[in-house]
Scaffold this active site. Structure first.
Site, PDB file in Angstrom:
ATOM      1  N   SER A 141       0.826  -1.209   0.000  1.00  0.00           N
ATOM      2  CA  SER A 141       0.000   0.000   0.000  1.00  0.00           C
ATOM      3  C   SER A 141       0.857   1.255   0.000  1.00  0.00           C
ATOM      4  O   SER A 141       1.841   1.350   0.722  1.00  0.00           O
ATOM      5  CB  SER A 141      -0.925  -0.010   1.219  1.00  0.00           C
ATOM      6  OG  SER A 141      -0.178  -0.155   2.414  1.00  0.00           O
ATOM      7  N   ASP A 142       0.484   2.220  -0.800  1.00  0.00           N
ATOM      8  CA  ASP A 142       1.172   3.502  -0.809  1.00  0.00           C
ATOM      9  C   ASP A 142       0.162   4.608  -1.046  1.00  0.00           C
ATOM     10  O   ASP A 142      -1.034   4.355  -1.143  1.00  0.00           O
ATOM     11  CB  ASP A 142       2.307   3.504  -1.850  1.00  0.00           C
ATOM     12  CG  ASP A 142       1.807   3.330  -3.278  1.00  0.00           C
ATOM     13  OD1 ASP A 142       0.916   4.106  -3.696  1.00  0.00           O
ATOM     14  OD2 ASP A 142       2.312   2.442  -3.984  1.00  0.00           O
ATOM     15  N   LYS A 179       7.254   4.476   2.498  1.00  0.00           N
ATOM     16  CA  LYS A 179       6.255   5.198   1.715  1.00  0.00           C
ATOM     17  C   LYS A 179       5.831   6.452   2.477  1.00  0.00           C
ATOM     18  O   LYS A 179       5.686   6.410   3.716  1.00  0.00           O
ATOM     19  CB  LYS A 179       5.033   4.313   1.482  1.00  0.00           C
ATOM     20  CG  LYS A 179       5.351   3.041   0.717  1.00  0.00           C
ATOM     21  CD  LYS A 179       5.798   3.335  -0.709  1.00  0.00           C
ATOM     22  CE  LYS A 179       6.084   2.048  -1.462  1.00  0.00           C
ATOM     23  NZ  LYS A 179       6.400   2.302  -2.872  1.00  0.00           N
ATOM     24  N   ASP A 191       9.426   7.489  -0.542  1.00  0.00           N
ATOM     25  CA  ASP A 191       8.761   7.236  -1.833  1.00  0.00           C
ATOM     26  C   ASP A 191       7.332   7.746  -1.764  1.00  0.00           C
ATOM     27  O   ASP A 191       6.539   7.285  -0.944  1.00  0.00           O
ATOM     28  CB  ASP A 191       8.779   5.721  -2.083  1.00  0.00           C
ATOM     29  CG  ASP A 191       8.173   5.318  -3.423  1.00  0.00           C
ATOM     30  OD1 ASP A 191       7.670   6.199  -4.146  1.00  0.00           O
ATOM     31  OD2 ASP A 191       8.201   4.115  -3.734  1.00  0.00           O
ATOM     32  N   ASN A 200       5.194   7.938  -4.513  1.00  0.00           N
ATOM     33  CA  ASN A 200       4.312   7.332  -5.522  1.00  0.00           C
ATOM     34  C   ASN A 200       3.448   8.330  -6.277  1.00  0.00           C
ATOM     35  O   ASN A 200       2.252   8.100  -6.487  1.00  0.00           O
ATOM     36  CB  ASN A 200       3.462   6.236  -4.886  1.00  0.00           C
ATOM     37  CG  ASN A 200       4.309   5.043  -4.470  1.00  0.00           C
ATOM     38  OD1 ASN A 200       4.838   5.026  -3.363  1.00  0.00           O
ATOM     39  ND2 ASN A 200       4.480   4.081  -5.355  1.00  0.00           N
ATOM     40  N   GLU A 244      11.509   9.450  -3.877  1.00  0.00           N
ATOM     41  CA  GLU A 244      11.180   8.686  -5.086  1.00  0.00           C
ATOM     42  C   GLU A 244       9.796   9.072  -5.587  1.00  0.00           C
ATOM     43  O   GLU A 244       8.874   9.262  -4.792  1.00  0.00           O
ATOM     44  CB  GLU A 244      11.230   7.193  -4.729  1.00  0.00           C
ATOM     45  CG  GLU A 244      10.912   6.252  -5.861  1.00  0.00           C
ATOM     46  CD  GLU A 244      11.203   4.798  -5.471  1.00  0.00           C
ATOM     47  OE1 GLU A 244      12.132   4.566  -4.663  1.00  0.00           O
ATOM     48  OE2 GLU A 244      10.498   3.901  -5.967  1.00  0.00           O
ATOM     49  N   GLU A 282      10.093   3.721 -12.129  1.00  0.00           N
ATOM     50  CA  GLU A 282       9.257   2.522 -12.236  1.00  0.00           C
ATOM     51  C   GLU A 282       8.064   2.759 -13.158  1.00  0.00           C
ATOM     52  O   GLU A 282       7.526   1.813 -13.730  1.00  0.00           O
ATOM     53  CB  GLU A 282       8.785   2.046 -10.857  1.00  0.00           C
ATOM     54  CG  GLU A 282       7.770   2.936 -10.203  1.00  0.00           C
ATOM     55  CD  GLU A 282       7.324   2.402  -8.837  1.00  0.00           C
ATOM     56  OE1 GLU A 282       8.108   2.545  -7.880  1.00  0.00           O
ATOM     57  OE2 GLU A 282       6.219   1.863  -8.729  1.00  0.00           O
ATOM     58  N   ASP A 339      12.739  -0.595 -14.690  1.00  0.00           N
ATOM     59  CA  ASP A 339      11.791  -1.642 -14.305  1.00  0.00           C
ATOM     60  C   ASP A 339      11.730  -2.637 -15.463  1.00  0.00           C
ATOM     61  O   ASP A 339      11.572  -2.238 -16.622  1.00  0.00           O
ATOM     62  CB  ASP A 339      10.441  -0.976 -14.040  1.00  0.00           C
ATOM     63  CG  ASP A 339       9.341  -1.950 -13.677  1.00  0.00           C
ATOM     64  OD1 ASP A 339       8.743  -1.777 -12.606  1.00  0.00           O
ATOM     65  OD2 ASP A 339       9.043  -2.854 -14.473  1.00  0.00           O
ATOM     66  N   HIS A 390      13.799  -0.917  -9.845  1.00  0.00           N
ATOM     67  CA  HIS A 390      12.559  -1.061  -9.084  1.00  0.00           C
ATOM     68  C   HIS A 390      12.251  -2.543  -8.875  1.00  0.00           C
ATOM     69  O   HIS A 390      12.055  -3.283  -9.839  1.00  0.00           O
ATOM     70  CB  HIS A 390      11.418  -0.415  -9.874  1.00  0.00           C
ATOM     71  CG  HIS A 390      10.058  -0.647  -9.300  1.00  0.00           C
ATOM     72  ND1 HIS A 390       9.004  -1.150 -10.044  1.00  0.00           N
ATOM     73  CD2 HIS A 390       9.578  -0.465  -8.042  1.00  0.00           C
ATOM     74  CE1 HIS A 390       7.935  -1.239  -9.275  1.00  0.00           C
ATOM     75  NE2 HIS A 390       8.244  -0.841  -8.069  1.00  0.00           N
ATOM     76  N   GLY A 415      10.081  -5.326  -5.963  1.00  0.00           N
ATOM     77  CA  GLY A 415       8.724  -5.396  -5.410  1.00  0.00           C
ATOM     78  C   GLY A 415       7.780  -6.058  -6.377  1.00  0.00           C
ATOM     79  O   GLY A 415       8.189  -6.737  -7.325  1.00  0.00           O
ATOM     80  N   GLU A 455      16.364  -2.719  -5.119  1.00  0.00           N
ATOM     81  CA  GLU A 455      15.217  -2.853  -4.214  1.00  0.00           C
ATOM     82  C   GLU A 455      14.882  -4.317  -3.927  1.00  0.00           C
ATOM     83  O   GLU A 455      14.922  -5.173  -4.812  1.00  0.00           O
ATOM     84  CB  GLU A 455      13.985  -2.168  -4.832  1.00  0.00           C
ATOM     85  CG  GLU A 455      12.773  -2.191  -3.885  1.00  0.00           C
ATOM     86  CD  GLU A 455      11.648  -1.261  -4.321  1.00  0.00           C
ATOM     87  OE1 GLU A 455      11.592  -0.917  -5.523  1.00  0.00           O
ATOM     88  OE2 GLU A 455      10.835  -0.877  -3.447  1.00  0.00           O
TER      89      GLU A 455
END
Lengths: 430, 430
Positions: free
Chosen positions: A23-24, A219, A246, A248, A272, A299, A322, A349, A351, A380
């Site tokens: 979640s971000d 985040k 980050d 987002n 980020e 990303e 990415d 990137h 995740g 990452e």
């Protein structure tokens, strides 16, 4: 001579929104998903596996696009595909009707990445090598022929690329030996998802330190007061280790500048995705205004032309390629080359689903073949969903171990594919 | 109170590749297509019609995406939709799972445009007004509330937008009266498709002059010797009328500069799409190097953030918005406002299927509400496929007549929809 007999594309989704993993500030409830491509061949135990990563709805669009893009591979000779990955890329990009839908961005580009990732994986498996090794065994000229330099010549020509690769070719093996011994430096994002409460954040930061991580990313971007409190907690737990943040993409340019400056006391290495991933000039303005905090993005940087400009504009301190957003190795290597030329470290990137598995190869290629440097580089790591892969990343004391098995590491276990196939897998009630 | 009962999205394709109409250096064989959205209501004779334009393969991807994006409208009250078009837009853009696939670009954005175009059309039909009139009857505050200013505040704030619109509001009717009398200035691209031979080019240029056109555009970019010969023919036929050229993205930056300078003797007003549509800095470099030839781009400029930067970087002389690439009126009006603020004329992209029908409304809105100027403005006209629309554009002596019938002019004849539905329409052998 093995032949590709079919191109299967499968819609796989993991119900990650249930736990707030991932979640971000922009993406509160993603279901980590993959448009998963399998190039079947007539040789037992030989197939190519690739994917593009999405966060749920619309994964079906990537599946449909990858089927259309991939169908040209049915009936192709595996060795010809492996020897002509540059031609395959150009053939895909030259489909002007599909190109109209981008060009070179969005669903069609994500899907081209999935297909090309599978083709590179197949080539590596056929050669019996991990992808990074397949690339490291290619000559500078072969590598450049496999890449897309269209629209880049004002920043980097193919001839310059050959020159850069040639300069580092004699020392490739020494760097491989070094990585085999020490691994590639990583950082973890796992403690810092926005949906986690303060206790969980503190506990996970503490665990990250105990596990040997030297770099942790959080985040930010929902409420500035929360960010101040969360960064204070993280800084307390991390001591003088490195912290990154980050956002987002949630801010406008002036808002990003204000917000980051309010968090600067916690000395983040980078901010980020402070704003729209399309906003090259905005990133440049932010970078100027928040230094010494660095700016990182990539990303969602949708192709090499955007990366070219981020570098030309002096907009970024860290280049976050990415493996699913760019159209595979063919497009990533030119970005690695440009970043090296402009002196900007590449920090891929990870995740998502399988991104760590894929991008580790590109980070290794960057060090071994392109930049020759680990300075400022961290890769990452997020501890999600690796159990679904047959050759998952191996991380020890904050460093990625060199992948050893053939391929691009994106193959999933058949049980995972069957269970999470959407909407009919049994994990989805099918 | 009428209610939306269903959202139908239809894959319509016209086999234009057979005649080379629409051929250019990047797109040699497009089949002009539309993902066509119909918002049915429970009121007889009330529906909303919108589309996005593609050139063939992949139109099905836009259809699938528009179905997903549009489904939220089923069961909605028509008057609430009409009163809340800004909210509808924000709701669509806030779907973070779909957003991941762009963000705000490619298939999902094209499809959002189709759905929102249909919603605006429905609102205009419900009000009994042509779309341009619906907009011209909105107050500055209402208009700004319907628009997306996210990521724009470093170039234009909503407050500034209200101020700009307010300044021109008292004189809107005078400009409408002027357009009703004289029409909106246009230019034609019909003579210059790349697949036409020299005789056809000459004949069509001559006809364009006879029809009263003052501005004609030619495709270039395949072979420079051919371009020199074709431009000589066009210049001979056009005399001192205005000539524009369009390369459809085929060049790298240095190549664009060389090529355009070789054609400069024929005094083109602008070079359109000289390179990748993503290359803001590249367009700026080209513009500097080819002046006094102007630089135009925008039909593939995928969102307002890219237009913001084209303007901030001084990269364009002409801003070519497209009603299907940007996410409808909600995103176009902020671009019109930024262009006006930066002093760059808007010359929308026509052609394709239904684009002329749609963009004429935006050109009118630009003049009536936003810029108040016709200086340097010309609206593209291509004489393709208008016969399929129930309210086709009307062009006389090189000028667009003001649309008078309710809606956004994108409704197709039922027979056209049935005949060209892909793959089962009878024109496709179904």
């Amino acid at each position: 001579m093995p032949t590709i007999t079919s191109v299967n594309v499968i819609d796989i989704r993991f119900p990650t929104s249930a736990t707030l993993d991932g979640s971000d500030a922009m993406n509160p409830d993603g279901d980590y998903s993959a448009a998963y491509v399998v190039l079947e061949t007539d040789e037992p135990d030989l197939a190519g596996y690739g994917l593009t990563f999405t966060i749920g709805r619309g994964n079906d669009l990537c599946v449909a696009a990858a089927r259309q893009i991939g169908q040209r591979l049915t009936g192709c000779d595996v060795d010809q595909v492996a020897a002509g990955l540059g031609g395959l890329y150009r053939d895909i990009m030259a489909d002007s009707q599909m190109r109209w839908l981008g060009p070179e961005k969005g669903v069609v580009h994500l899907s081209a990445a999935a297909v090309l990732n599978a083709a590179w994986d197949l080539a590596a498996r056929r050669a019996g090598k991990p992808l990074w090794r397949l690339v490291a065994d290619m000559s500078p000229e072969e590598l450049v022929a496999a890449c897309d330099f269209r629209y880049l010549s004002d920043a980097l020509t193919p001839a310059e690329a050959v020159e850069m690769l040639t300069a580092l070719a004699p020392t490739r093996e020494a760097r491989i030996a070094e990585l085999a011994e020490h691994g590639y430096p990583g950082y973890t994002t796992s403690p810092g998802w926005l949906g986690y409460d303060d206790d969980k954040l503190r506990r996970l930061c503490r665990e990250a330190v105990a596990d040997g991580w030297t770099h942790v990313k959080l985040k930010v971007g929902a409420r500035v007061e929360d960010d101040v409190r969360r960064l204070a907690i993280a800084r307390e737990e991390l001591g003088d280790r490195t912290l990154m943040i980050d956002a987002n993409q949630v801010w406008d340019v002036p808002q990003a500048i204000d917000w980051v400056n309010r968090l600067a006391a916690y000395e983040p290495l980078w901010i980020e995705e402070p704003t729209s991933p399309d906003d090259i000039l905005g990133h440049a303005a932010i970078r100027k205004a928040v230094a010494p905090v660095g700016v990182a993005t990539g990303e969602h940087c949708h192709n090499r032309v955007m990366f070219k400009q981020l570098l030309q504009a002096g907009a970024i301190d860290y280049c976050q390629i990415d493996s699913c957003r760019l159209a595979s190795v063919n497009e990533i290597i030119p970005v690695l080359l440009m970043a090296a030329k402009f002196g900007v470290p590449v920090c891929p990137h990870g995740g998502g689903v399988g991104l760590c598995e894929l991008v580790q190869h590109m980070a290794i290629v960057d060090y071994v073949c392109v930049s020759g440097s680990l300075e400022g580089r961290v890769l990452e790591y997020v501890d999600h969903l690796h159990e679904h892969f047959t050759d998952p990343v191996r991380v020890e004391r904050g460093r990625y171990r060199l992948p050893e098995r053939p391929g691009y590491s994106a193959r999933m276990h058949p049980e995972s594919v069957a269970g999470y196939r959407y909407p009919d897998g049994h994990r989805w009630g099918g």
